[in-house]
Write a protein that holds these residues in place. Sequence first.
Motif, PDB file in Angstrom:
ATOM      1  N   TYR A  40      -9.857  -0.886  -7.997  1.00  0.00           N
ATOM      2  CA  TYR A  40      -8.499  -0.897  -8.554  1.00  0.00           C
ATOM      3  C   TYR A  40      -7.887  -2.300  -8.489  1.00  0.00           C
ATOM      4  CZ  TYR A  40      -8.902   4.141  -7.596  1.00  0.00           C
ATOM      5  OH  TYR A  40      -9.320   5.445  -7.531  1.00  0.00           O
ATOM      6  N   ALA A  41      -8.132  -3.020  -7.372  1.00  0.00           N
ATOM      7  CA  ALA A  41      -7.498  -4.331  -7.198  1.00  0.00           C
ATOM      8  C   ALA A  41      -8.000  -5.311  -8.259  1.00  0.00           C
ATOM      9  CB  ALA A  41      -7.765  -4.863  -5.792  1.00  0.00           C
ATOM     10  N   GLU A  60     -18.972  -7.355 -11.029  1.00  0.00           N
ATOM     11  CA  GLU A  60     -19.107  -6.177 -10.162  1.00  0.00           C
ATOM     12  C   GLU A  60     -20.590  -5.962  -9.849  1.00  0.00           C
ATOM     13  OE1 GLU A  60     -17.488  -3.753  -8.355  1.00  0.00           O
ATOM     14  OE2 GLU A  60     -19.523  -3.038  -8.048  1.00  0.00           O
ATOM     15  N   ALA A  61     -20.905  -5.874  -8.564  1.00  0.00           N
ATOM     16  CA  ALA A  61     -22.305  -5.772  -8.138  1.00  0.00           C
ATOM     17  C   ALA A  61     -22.985  -4.518  -8.697  1.00  0.00           C
ATOM     18  CB  ALA A  61     -22.381  -5.765  -6.616  1.00  0.00           C
ATOM     19  N   GLY A  68     -14.659   1.946  -2.904  1.00  0.00           N
ATOM     20  CA  GLY A  68     -13.691   2.988  -2.517  1.00  0.00           C
ATOM     21  C   GLY A  68     -13.000   3.587  -3.735  1.00  0.00           C
ATOM     22  N   SER A  69     -12.822   2.785  -4.788  1.00  0.00           N
ATOM     23  CA  SER A  69     -12.028   3.253  -5.931  1.00  0.00           C
ATOM     24  C   SER A  69     -12.653   4.422  -6.684  1.00  0.00           C
ATOM     25  CB  SER A  69     -11.777   2.087  -6.894  1.00  0.00           C
ATOM     26  OG  SER A  69     -11.078   1.062  -6.233  1.00  0.00           O
ATOM     27  N   ASN A  72     -12.687   7.924  -3.501  1.00  0.00           N
ATOM     28  CA  ASN A  72     -11.637   8.314  -2.549  1.00  0.00           C
ATOM     29  C   ASN A  72     -11.136   9.732  -2.790  1.00  0.00           C
ATOM     30  OD1 ASN A  72      -9.189   8.135  -4.370  1.00  0.00           O
ATOM     31  ND2 ASN A  72     -10.086   6.095  -4.646  1.00  0.00           N
ATOM     32  N   GLY A  73     -10.150  10.134  -1.951  1.00  0.00           N
ATOM     33  CA  GLY A  73      -9.598  11.481  -2.070  1.00  0.00           C
ATOM     34  C   GLY A  73      -8.690  11.644  -3.282  1.00  0.00           C
ATOM     35  N   GLN A  75      -5.713  10.697  -3.558  1.00  0.00           N
ATOM     36  CA  GLN A  75      -4.301  10.892  -3.201  1.00  0.00           C
ATOM     37  C   GLN A  75      -3.547   9.618  -3.529  1.00  0.00           C
ATOM     38  OE1 GLN A  75      -3.859  13.175   0.746  1.00  0.00           O
ATOM     39  NE2 GLN A  75      -5.423  11.642   1.106  1.00  0.00           N
ATOM     40  N   ALA A 210     -22.028 -11.283  -7.302  1.00  0.00           N
ATOM     41  CA  ALA A 210     -21.719 -12.696  -7.028  1.00  0.00           C
ATOM     42  C   ALA A 210     -22.424 -13.061  -5.726  1.00  0.00           C
ATOM     43  CB  ALA A 210     -20.212 -12.879  -6.902  1.00  0.00           C
ATOM     44  N   CYS A 367      -7.126  -2.459   2.905  1.00  0.00           N
ATOM     45  CA  CYS A 367      -6.007  -1.592   2.507  1.00  0.00           C
ATOM     46  C   CYS A 367      -5.895  -0.365   3.397  1.00  0.00           C
ATOM     47  CB  CYS A 367      -6.122  -1.219   1.046  1.00  0.00           C
ATOM     48  SG  CYS A 367      -7.682  -0.469   0.729  1.00  0.00           S
ATOM     49  N   GLY A 371      -5.402   2.941  -0.722  1.00  0.00           N
ATOM     50  CA  GLY A 371      -5.359   1.877  -1.718  1.00  0.00           C
ATOM     51  C   GLY A 371      -5.219   2.310  -3.163  1.00  0.00           C
ATOM     52  N   VAL A 372      -5.162   3.608  -3.443  1.00  0.00           N
ATOM     53  CA  VAL A 372      -5.080   4.000  -4.856  1.00  0.00           C
ATOM     54  C   VAL A 372      -3.818   3.393  -5.474  1.00  0.00           C
ATOM     55  CG1 VAL A 372      -4.976   5.898  -6.503  1.00  0.00           C
ATOM     56  CG2 VAL A 372      -6.352   6.144  -4.416  1.00  0.00           C
ATOM     57  N   GLN A 375      -3.460  -0.817  -4.310  1.00  0.00           N
ATOM     58  CA  GLN A 375      -4.275  -1.833  -4.973  1.00  0.00           C
ATOM     59  C   GLN A 375      -3.969  -1.925  -6.466  1.00  0.00           C
ATOM     60  OE1 GLN A 375      -4.827  -3.507  -2.569  1.00  0.00           O
ATOM     61  NE2 GLN A 375      -7.005  -3.686  -2.278  1.00  0.00           N
TER      62      GLN A 375
END
Length: 432
Positions: A40-41, A60-61, A68-69, A72-73, A75, A210, A367, A371-372, A375
């Motif tokens: 998200y960030a 992005e690897a 996490g994005s 996650n739950g 929420q 990266a 976070c 972080g939802v 971020q």
Amino acid sequence: MSEPFPLEPSLWAATAPAAVPTPPLLESVTTDVCIVGAGYAGLSTALHLAERGIKAVVLEAKEPGFGGSGRNGGQVIPGLKFDPDELETMFGKERGPRLVDFVGRTADVVWELIDKHGMDVPNTRNGWIQSAISNAAVGPIESRAAQWQKRGAPVQVLDRRETAQHVGHEQYVASWIDRRGGVVQPLAYARGLAKAAIAAGAAVHGDTQATALERKGSQWIVTTARGATVTADRVVLATNGYTGDLWPHLRQTIIAANSFQVATKPLSDNVRKSILPGGQSTSDSRRIGLYYRLDHTGRFLLGGRGTMREPRRAEDWAHIETMMEKMFPQLKGAGIDFRWGGRVALTRDHLPHLHEPAPGLLIDIGCMGRGVALQSAMGRAMATYIASGDPLALPIPPSKVSPLPFHGLNKLYFQAFVTWYRFLDRRDADAA
Ligand SMILES: Cc1cc2nc3c(=O)[nH]c(=O)nc-3n(C[C@H](O)[C@H](O)[C@H](O)COP(=O)(O)OP(=O)(O)OC[C@H]3O[C@@H](n4cnc5c(N)ncnc54)[C@H](O)[C@@H]3O)c2cc1C
């Protein structure tokens, strides 16, 4: 660092709309801003930069939402782990109220983005409930709600009976509901952000790790695993719990702890109606907290702290499955369809961190498993900062990269604390 747990066993990978293509970077490019990490960030930063006409390349690897994005739950929780009054004291007269205002609006950012970009994201905005498992947790919850109410937020304390009606079991002493929050399908949202960022003009490259970061004159060179480079005026590192060794000592500033989740098979209508009938999600006040909700496919899903190592067998989730059946006996025999987990970045001061250790390098990390909303809003704030140069555009001031002393040992201490906290949680719950 060990290979991260894959995304595919998750409920979200099974139910998200298809991802927009994000081909790997094969040839070297030059851009204004290179962003490492498509959670998200990173994606929100790229989207908001692109909307301002600033060229952004995201590396992005694995794939957007792999971290996490996408796990996650779902929420969407405004605020930080600290209450508004605490934040104002910690950050002072100028920064404090601005930070409280920022964190109070983070959930709004998620729905603004979903609406503005017409994202295909199953979501409900009926509030988030934080429940007290013991009498000792009621005071802090009442104080938290009062502080937000004073600032005009739509929140309310629920007594034992009202909590039972909202949640569907009688084990909590009280709770508060924050109606700014809600739930989203998290991977669908990450994919929605990637699609919006690309539509706005950003380049997003999956399967592109990266591997090195180097300052040459006034520019940054980011090298990738296949050898292609990105030359940029600025770099944003948004790798959070999946941070490696791109920047010295950054990985040692956090503990990357696992959170595990399970999801049942779709439930019958009767069982479904007996759990969180208002469509909210709940996190409870345990030191080692549990969070749970129903999803748009009628499954019950629950998450909690996992082992420090990546999970290997079904028994690694047994502790949260036992808690699930203890809270909701009607779920015995419901059957588990999905077991998965991911890394959250924990900091020593329980705050998210921004760092700016060299000119043109901005880092967003830590976070604290929430972080939802944060971020999404942090990405927008970082883009504003990059475009305007105004330090007050960042909700918290950048701090020094400060590794945890004896980082390896911290993991062992952390595991010992988890065991001790679980014991205290059981004791408090039995006494309530
Ligand atoms: C199981 C679980 C449950 C959670 N539940 C909730 C919840 O209900 N509500 C909530 O608000 N928060 C929750 N969180 C926290 C939330 O998911 C995170 O705070 C948020 O997703 C972090 O976003 P991010 O963009 O900072 O990082 P991430 O989404 O973790 O993205 C980092 C990305 O960086 C990439 N990367 C790392 N190194 C490199 C490299 N060298 N090159 C290229 N790419 C790299 C990774 O592959 C990854 O995709 C949960 C987290 C987990 C794991």
